[in-house]
Design an enzyme around this catalytic site. Structure first.
Site, PDB file in Angstrom:
ATOM      1  CG  PHE A   1      -8.032  14.837 -28.243  1.00  0.00           C
ATOM      2  CD1 PHE A   1      -7.136  14.371 -27.289  1.00  0.00           C
ATOM      3  CD2 PHE A   1      -7.779  16.040 -28.867  1.00  0.00           C
ATOM      4  CE1 PHE A   1      -5.997  15.104 -26.961  1.00  0.00           C
ATOM      5  CE2 PHE A   1      -6.651  16.781 -28.546  1.00  0.00           C
ATOM      6  CZ  PHE A   1      -5.758  16.317 -27.587  1.00  0.00           C
TER       7      PHE A   1
ATOM      8  CE  LYS B   1      -6.637  19.442 -34.483  1.00  0.00           C
ATOM      9  NZ  LYS B   1      -5.189  19.399 -34.384  1.00  0.00           N
TER      10      LYS B   1
ATOM     11  CG  ASP C   1     -13.920  19.333 -30.322  1.00  0.00           C
ATOM     12  OD1 ASP C   1     -13.498  19.896 -31.355  1.00  0.00           O
ATOM     13  OD2 ASP C   1     -13.172  18.907 -29.425  1.00  0.00           O
TER      14      ASP C   1
END
Length: 402
Positions: free
Chosen positions: A136, A250, A221
């Site tokens: 993702f 995040k 990532d």
């Protein structure tokens, strides 16, 4: 104006289905709803609230910057952005930083940079991007196409081309796919949404070696795994593998929206002035809060504490599973853990999450078969114990409803 959960259905686009309760206040790892009911937060805003809710040092940083300067755009630079970039460079492999607003934007920048780097150095045929099934990387059309979950990218028309996927931890499949036409490989050094899957050491080192062999850039990532979540400042630091480009978001802002792409001077040179940009990227408010969060997380006692808390989670989850036999394993590292359901409870992760909410515990899922915990890195041990006591009641409710 009085608003409730029902207001959501009246005024919001229905792409989300939030819980029935509406949180209104948070402190540390505790949250209170409109009725004053208290919850323990094991969700962390999906691995965002790295220091919990309303950490006093982050509130102070926000208030101080809020009275100075809010926004400029990148026609100008600003001091918080420069300080944060310098700290990221000093603490990692990187030599240059690009700021964005989110993980998806940071990944979009990484993919565009990789394509431009390959075009400039090797020509237009070197354009293939390889990523991994169940990966993702965000919800922009480019990043959702690179992400290895077709359910998120299907149904929106023609997808960006030259993007291919293979299974995570399958080095032979990857070796069969990569070639001299591969410009970049994007991967999570710990898959999050795909089920909290850790990489085999041989696999991730093999990916690095094959990227070098074929002159392909390796993009990590670390949107979910970064900023202390695994007990390392960034997960790559515990794997013995260094990427060419790294993305982070995040936890970077401790709850304030910010993302960043980190890379080397040589690679960064290919995003010349005007080739990419972001109106809000490097916003002074975001960077001021992120700088303080980074300073707090990047301390030995905090990072070591993450591993202590992981051990406590695993110990107590083992006790729960010994009683109820619902998990096949507990996956992940640090404060990014996944309880994988065994064969009897396949597809029922959401049932456990909903039961936990009823017990006043906030948690997540990672696919249909994994319950995910991504709490604050400094969650008190007492909150872990109380939260898992509530989780045990949730597990019992699901099991006894059989």
């Amino acid at each position: 104006m009085t608003v409730t959960r029902a207001t959501f259905n009246e005024v919001m686009v229905p792409n989300y289905n939030p819980a029935g309760m509406v949180p209104v206040r948070g402190e540390g790892s505790r949250v209170w709803d409109q009725d004053g009911a208290e919850y323990i937060d094991f969700a962390g805003g999906i691995a965002v609230n790295v220091l919990g809710h309303c950490h006093p040092e982050l509130v102070k940083a926000l208030n101080e910057q809020g009275s100075k300067l809010w926004h400029l755009s990148n026609v100008f630079t600003n001091e918080p952005a420069l300080r944060l970039a310098a700290k990221l460079v000093n603490a990692t492999f990187a030599e240059k930083v690009y700021f964005a607003n989110s993980g998806a934007e940071a990944n979009e920048a990484a993919l565009k940079l990789a394509r431009r780097f390959a075009l400039d150095n090797y020509g237009e045929d070197k354009n293939q991007i390889i990523a991994f099934n169940k990966g993702f990387h965000g919800r922009t059309f480019f990043t959702v196409t690179v992400g290895g979950q077709a359910a998120y990218s299907d149904g929106f028309g023609p997808k960006p081309g030259a993007v291919e996927h293979c299974d995570y931890n399958d080095l032979a499949a990857f070796e069969a796919l990569i070639s001299d036409n591969t410009c970049a490989v994007m991967m999570e050094p710990l898959q999050g949404e795909g089920g909290i899957i850790s990489p085999d050491v041989e696999f991730i080192k093999g990916v690095r070696e094959l990227c070098d062999k074929h002159n392909a850039l390796l993009i990590f990532d670390e949107v979910q795994s970064g900023v202390g979540r695994t007990g390392h400042l960034y997960a790559y630091m515990g794997l013995g593998v260094t990427p060419d480009i790294l993305t982070t978001a995040k936890s970077l802002g401790g709850g304030f929206p910010i993302g960043a792409m980190l890379t080397t001077t040589a690679i960064a040179a290919h995003l010349k002035a005007g080739t990419h940009g972001s109106t809000y990227g490097g916003n002074p408010l975001a960077c001021a809060v992120a700088e303080k969060a980074f300073d707090i997380v990047n301390q030995p006692e905090v990072l070591e504490g993450v591993l202590h808390k992981e051990a406590l989670y695993r110990e107590l989850l083992t006790v729960i599973n010994d009683k109820y036999d619902v998990f096949s394993e507990v996956r992940g590292q640090g404060m990014l853990l996944g309880c994988a359901l065994n064969e009897k409870y396949q597809g029922r992760a959401r049932d456990f999450m909903m039961a936990a909410t009823k017990e006043h515990l906030m948690c997540l899922i990672a696919g249909a078969n994994v319950i995910r915990f991504a709490p604050s890195l400094v969650i008190p041990d007492e909150d872990i114990k109380e939260g898992l006591a509530r989780f045990e009641r949730a597990v019992a409710a699901v099991v006894n409803a059989e």
